[in-house]
Design a protein around this motif. Structure first.
Motif, PDB file in Angstrom:
ATOM      1  N   ILE A   5       0.868  -1.177   0.000  1.00  0.00           N
ATOM      2  CA  ILE A   5       0.000   0.000   0.000  1.00  0.00           C
ATOM      3  C   ILE A   5       0.902   1.223   0.000  1.00  0.00           C
ATOM      4  CG2 ILE A   5      -1.751   1.290   1.274  1.00  0.00           C
ATOM      5  CD1 ILE A   5      -2.831  -1.398   2.285  1.00  0.00           C
ATOM      6  N   THR A   6       0.641   2.137  -0.924  1.00  0.00           N
ATOM      7  CA  THR A   6       1.485   3.322  -1.079  1.00  0.00           C
ATOM      8  C   THR A   6       0.976   4.493  -0.234  1.00  0.00           C
ATOM      9  OG1 THR A   6       0.240   4.183  -2.960  1.00  0.00           O
ATOM     10  CG2 THR A   6       2.024   2.626  -3.442  1.00  0.00           C
ATOM     11  N   ASP A   7       1.743   5.553  -0.235  1.00  0.00           N
ATOM     12  CA  ASP A   7       1.409   6.753   0.538  1.00  0.00           C
ATOM     13  C   ASP A   7       0.121   7.433   0.071  1.00  0.00           C
ATOM     14  OD1 ASP A   7       3.665   6.402   2.055  1.00  0.00           O
ATOM     15  OD2 ASP A   7       4.874   7.848   0.941  1.00  0.00           O
ATOM     16  N   GLU A   8      -0.395   7.034  -1.082  1.00  0.00           N
ATOM     17  CA  GLU A   8      -1.648   7.631  -1.555  1.00  0.00           C
ATOM     18  C   GLU A   8      -2.860   7.118  -0.775  1.00  0.00           C
ATOM     19  OE1 GLU A   8       0.562   6.283  -4.050  1.00  0.00           O
ATOM     20  OE2 GLU A   8       1.407   8.292  -4.273  1.00  0.00           O
ATOM     21  N   CYS A   9      -2.653   6.134   0.096  1.00  0.00           N
ATOM     22  CA  CYS A   9      -3.735   5.565   0.898  1.00  0.00           C
ATOM     23  C   CYS A   9      -4.452   6.660   1.675  1.00  0.00           C
ATOM     24  CB  CYS A   9      -3.157   4.526   1.864  1.00  0.00           C
ATOM     25  SG  CYS A   9      -4.366   3.816   3.009  1.00  0.00           S
TER      26      CYS A   9
END
Length: 82
Positions: A5-9
């Motif tokens: 899961i990337t920081d755009e979560c």
């Protein structure tokens, strides 16, 4: 490969209940995926369920965790046998 899961979560909480292996949990800032439990839903579904429900498309393959479909199926058997 395991997923990540990337920081755009946006912490919307829709991915966690969809994971059949319990690999997704709340991290300090965003949700995280335990690569030891992630099988990309192999053994359960045809496609990763977390990716299907994510509204911001922030769950790509983890390039540091390459696994074949056979390896993912082996991991699935280990997880479900426990």
């Amino acid at each position: 490969m395991a997923l990540m899961i990337t920081d755009e979560c946006i912490n919307c909480d829709v991915c966690e209940p969809e994971c059949p292996n319990g690999a997704i949990s709340a991290g300090e800032e965003i949700y995280i995926i335990d690569p030891n439990l992630c099988t990309e839903c192999v053994g359960h579904y045809d496609e990763p369920q977390c990716q299907q429900v994510c509204p911001v498309d922030c769950i790509p393959l983890d390039p540091e965790r390459e696994e074949s479909r056979e390896q993912l199926m082996e991991k699935y058997h280990v997880i479900t046998a426990a």
